[in-house]
Design an enzyme around this catalytic site. Sequence first.
Site, PDB file in Angstrom:
ATOM      1  CB  VAL A 161       8.051  -5.274 -13.393  1.00 42.34           C
ATOM      2  CG1 VAL A 161       8.274  -4.898 -14.837  1.00 42.34           C
ATOM      3  CG2 VAL A 161       6.631  -5.756 -13.177  1.00 42.34           C
ATOM      4  CB  ALA A 188      -0.924  -0.013   1.213  1.00 39.06           C
ATOM      5  N   GLY A 189       2.072   1.129  -0.588  1.00 41.18           N
ATOM      6  CA  GLY A 189       2.961   2.298  -0.668  1.00 41.18           C
ATOM      7  C   GLY A 189       2.535   3.204  -1.809  1.00 41.18           C
ATOM      8  CB  SER A 215       7.417  -5.649  -6.939  1.00 43.13           C
ATOM      9  OG  SER A 215       6.316  -5.528  -6.077  1.00 43.13           O
ATOM     10  CG  ASN A 216      10.662  -2.079 -11.115  1.00 45.69           C
ATOM     11  OD1 ASN A 216      10.381  -2.658 -12.152  1.00 45.69           O
ATOM     12  ND2 ASN A 216      10.471  -0.781 -10.927  1.00 45.69           N
ATOM     13  NE  ARG A 250      12.464   0.392 -14.158  1.00 46.30           N
ATOM     14  CZ  ARG A 250      12.977   1.299 -14.981  1.00 46.30           C
ATOM     15  NH1 ARG A 250      14.188   1.149 -15.471  1.00 46.30           N
ATOM     16  NH2 ARG A 250      12.273   2.371 -15.318  1.00 46.30           N
ATOM     17  CG  HIS A 284       9.590  -1.586 -16.562  1.00 43.97           C
ATOM     18  ND1 HIS A 284       9.330  -0.356 -17.117  1.00 43.97           N
ATOM     19  CD2 HIS A 284       9.656  -1.371 -15.219  1.00 43.97           C
ATOM     20  CE1 HIS A 284       9.226   0.547 -16.160  1.00 43.97           C
ATOM     21  NE2 HIS A 284       9.431  -0.036 -15.004  1.00 43.97           N
ATOM     22  CG  ASP A 288       8.898   1.221 -20.049  1.00 41.73           C
ATOM     23  OD1 ASP A 288       9.955   1.580 -19.511  1.00 41.73           O
ATOM     24  OD2 ASP A 288       8.127   0.389 -19.516  1.00 41.73           O
TER      25      ASP A 288
HETATM   26  N1  LIG Z   1       6.335  -1.659 -12.771  1.00 36.56           N
HETATM   27  C1  LIG Z   1       6.587  -0.358 -12.848  1.00 36.56           C
HETATM   28  O1  LIG Z   1       6.501   0.256 -13.925  1.00 36.56           O
HETATM   29  C2  LIG Z   1       6.964   0.359 -11.596  1.00 36.56           C
HETATM   30  C3  LIG Z   1       7.305  -0.391 -10.506  1.00 36.56           C
HETATM   31  N2  LIG Z   1       7.669   0.215  -9.344  1.00 36.56           N
HETATM   32  C4  LIG Z   1       8.031  -0.685  -8.263  1.00 36.56           C
HETATM   33  O2  LIG Z   1       6.921  -0.876  -7.387  1.00 36.56           O
HETATM   34  C5  LIG Z   1       7.405  -1.301  -6.105  1.00 36.56           C
HETATM   35  C6  LIG Z   1       6.737  -0.477  -5.008  1.00 36.56           C
HETATM   36  O3  LIG Z   1       7.188   0.864  -5.100  1.00 36.56           O
HETATM   37  P1  LIG Z   1       6.636   1.983  -4.088  1.00 36.56           P
HETATM   38  O4  LIG Z   1       5.178   1.807  -3.900  1.00 36.56           O
HETATM   39  O5  LIG Z   1       7.169   3.267  -4.532  1.00 36.56           O
HETATM   40  O6  LIG Z   1       7.367   1.539  -2.751  1.00 36.56           O
HETATM   41  P2  LIG Z   1       6.876   1.866  -1.252  1.00 36.56           P
HETATM   42  O7  LIG Z   1       8.074   1.666  -0.399  1.00 36.56           O
HETATM   43  O8  LIG Z   1       6.168   3.168  -1.224  1.00 36.56           O
HETATM   44  O9  LIG Z   1       5.802   0.713  -0.959  1.00 36.56           O
HETATM   45  C7  LIG Z   1       6.145  -0.615  -0.831  1.00 36.56           C
HETATM   46  C8  LIG Z   1       5.233  -1.220   0.211  1.00 36.56           C
HETATM   47  O10 LIG Z   1       5.466  -2.640   0.263  1.00 36.56           O
HETATM   48  C9  LIG Z   1       5.250  -3.030   1.620  1.00 36.56           C
HETATM   49  N3  LIG Z   1       5.876  -4.328   1.861  1.00 36.56           N
HETATM   50  C10 LIG Z   1       7.186  -4.633   1.868  1.00 36.56           C
HETATM   51  N4  LIG Z   1       7.367  -5.940   2.147  1.00 36.56           N
HETATM   52  C11 LIG Z   1       6.139  -6.477   2.312  1.00 36.56           C
HETATM   53  C12 LIG Z   1       5.669  -7.775   2.604  1.00 36.56           C
HETATM   54  N5  LIG Z   1       6.513  -8.810   2.801  1.00 36.56           N
HETATM   55  N6  LIG Z   1       4.336  -7.959   2.685  1.00 36.56           N
HETATM   56  C13 LIG Z   1       3.461  -6.948   2.517  1.00 36.56           C
HETATM   57  N7  LIG Z   1       3.858  -5.677   2.231  1.00 36.56           N
HETATM   58  C14 LIG Z   1       5.179  -5.450   2.123  1.00 36.56           C
HETATM   59  C15 LIG Z   1       5.870  -1.905   2.434  1.00 36.56           C
HETATM   60  O11 LIG Z   1       5.374  -1.895   3.760  1.00 36.56           O
HETATM   61  C16 LIG Z   1       5.456  -0.676   1.627  1.00 36.56           C
HETATM   62  O12 LIG Z   1       4.258  -0.099   2.101  1.00 36.56           O
HETATM   63  C17 LIG Z   1       8.936  -1.128  -6.165  1.00 36.56           C
HETATM   64  O13 LIG Z   1       9.558  -2.374  -6.411  1.00 36.56           O
HETATM   65  C18 LIG Z   1       9.133  -0.187  -7.352  1.00 36.56           C
HETATM   66  O14 LIG Z   1      10.407  -0.314  -7.937  1.00 36.56           O
HETATM   67  C19 LIG Z   1       7.661   1.579  -9.216  1.00 36.56           C
HETATM   68  C20 LIG Z   1       7.278   2.363 -10.274  1.00 36.56           C
HETATM   69  C21 LIG Z   1       6.948   1.828 -11.572  1.00 36.56           C
HETATM   70  C1  LIG Z   2      10.401   3.040 -11.240  1.00 40.05           C
HETATM   71  C2  LIG Z   2      10.019   2.525 -12.548  1.00 40.05           C
HETATM   72  O1  LIG Z   2      10.154   1.351 -12.827  1.00 40.05           O
HETATM   73  C3  LIG Z   2       9.533   3.445 -13.543  1.00 40.05           C
HETATM   74  O2  LIG Z   2       9.022   4.521 -13.223  1.00 40.05           O
HETATM   75  O3  LIG Z   2       9.661   3.130 -14.730  1.00 40.05           O
END
Ligand SMILES: NC(=O)C1=CN([C@@H]2O[C@H](COP(=O)(O)OP(=O)(O)OC[C@H]3O[C@@H](n4cnc5c(N)ncnc54)[C@H](O)[C@@H]3O)[C@@H](O)[C@H]2O)C=CC1
Ligand SMILES: CC(=O)C(=O)O
Length: 311
Positions: free
Chosen positions: A119, A8-9, A116-117, A85, A172, A145
């Site tokens: 990804v 829920a980040g 999550s990355n 990533r 990605h 992208d």
């Molecule tokens: N696919 C994409 O295009 C993108 C992917 N991301 C990725 O998304 C992921 C999340 O990024 P944010 O939300 O910014 O990070 P964040 O740090 O704001 O949120 C991550 C959340 O995961 C929770 N968490 C961690 N371990 C856990 C577990 N074992 N069980 C349950 N919850 C758990 C944390 O408590 C936190 O609230 C990262 O890996 C980031 O690189 C970010 C942007 C774009």
């Molecule tokens: C963080 C990430 O994967 C993006 O914004 O593309």
Amino acid sequence: MKVGIVGAGMVGSSAGYALAILGIASDIVFVDRNEALAVAQAEDISHAVPFVSATTVLAGGYADLAGAGVVIIAAGVSQKPGEGRLELLERNAAVFRDVVTQVLKAAPKAILLIASNPVDIMTQIATRLSGLPAQRVIGSGTILDTARFRSLVGRHLGIAPQSVHAYVLGEHGDSEVLAWSNARAGSVALRSFADQVGKPLTEATRGAIDDGVRNAAYKIINGKGSTYYGIGAGLARIVKAIAHDERDVLSVSIVTPRVGDVTDVALSVPRIVGAGGVAADLFPQLDEAEFAALNHSASLLKERVETVKLG
Ligand SMILES: NC(=O)C1=CN([C@@H]2O[C@H](COP(=O)(O)OP(=O)(O)OC[C@H]3O[C@@H](n4cnc5c(N)ncnc54)[C@H](O)[C@@H]3O)[C@@H](O)[C@H]2O)C=CC1
Ligand SMILES: CC(=O)C(=O)O
């Protein structure tokens, strides 16, 4: 459709906000190891709902994911400024060992949507851990992208990004491939369209757009710590395709039997997305350099995924 969001980040909450604002989900349930955060996000987003939709937004434990049609997994760590990533792999693989089985136990019929990355590799790990068919474990892949590509091309040409038909393929990440050779604006080949509107796609312009797409995340992370609105909307777009059985063509990542000379690797190509997840993969015609770059991207991902031990 009920949608679960684990993590829920910033990314999970942005996806939840987009789903609620657009009225795509009937119910949203946030799960996070930080329970107070999950409750706070659910409450905050639920206060936006009366303005626009009728979505119920709650926080809960894994058991509350029962009946979800899609569960988004956005749990784990994100990049710090300057970090790539792929450097998140070990930490997020450990998170997925914890999360995936619990999600499946509660919602065995759900389609898993991985954010999550890195990804693509996380998608391949989730596929292995869940034992689900590849079509039901979808990574957001290059959906973001592709949006960045369309946005920059549209801006250059002075047209809406929705009128740009162009995809980013492969990882990605740093090795992604912008498929210029088959891109179109309306029904016109991109280069011809650009010449006709007096905005030629010179090598310098293409280089600047490539850099803008490939390095967007690094620039945003330097400026504000993380990226989330773009991917939040992208995740909502994928859920909409599933919930409404839209059969949209989206660039998403699933484990793919063969890409060039690489077998069983998760990466993005355009795919038909509907109620059952991915209904078909589409391999666009590429020029020689793009094909070589896609093959290279596939090899890099395959090399990295093979380093991950799951049990
Ligand atoms: N696919 C994409 O295009 C993108 C992917 N991301 C990725 O998304 C992921 C999340 O990024 P944010 O939300 O910014 O990070 P964040 O740090 O704001 O949120 C991550 C959340 O995961 C929770 N968490 C961690 N371990 C856990 C577990 N074992 N069980 C349950 N919850 C758990 C944390 O408590 C936190 O609230 C990262 O890996 C980031 O690189 C970010 C942007 C774009
Ligand atoms: C963080 C990430 O994967 C993006 O914004 O593309």
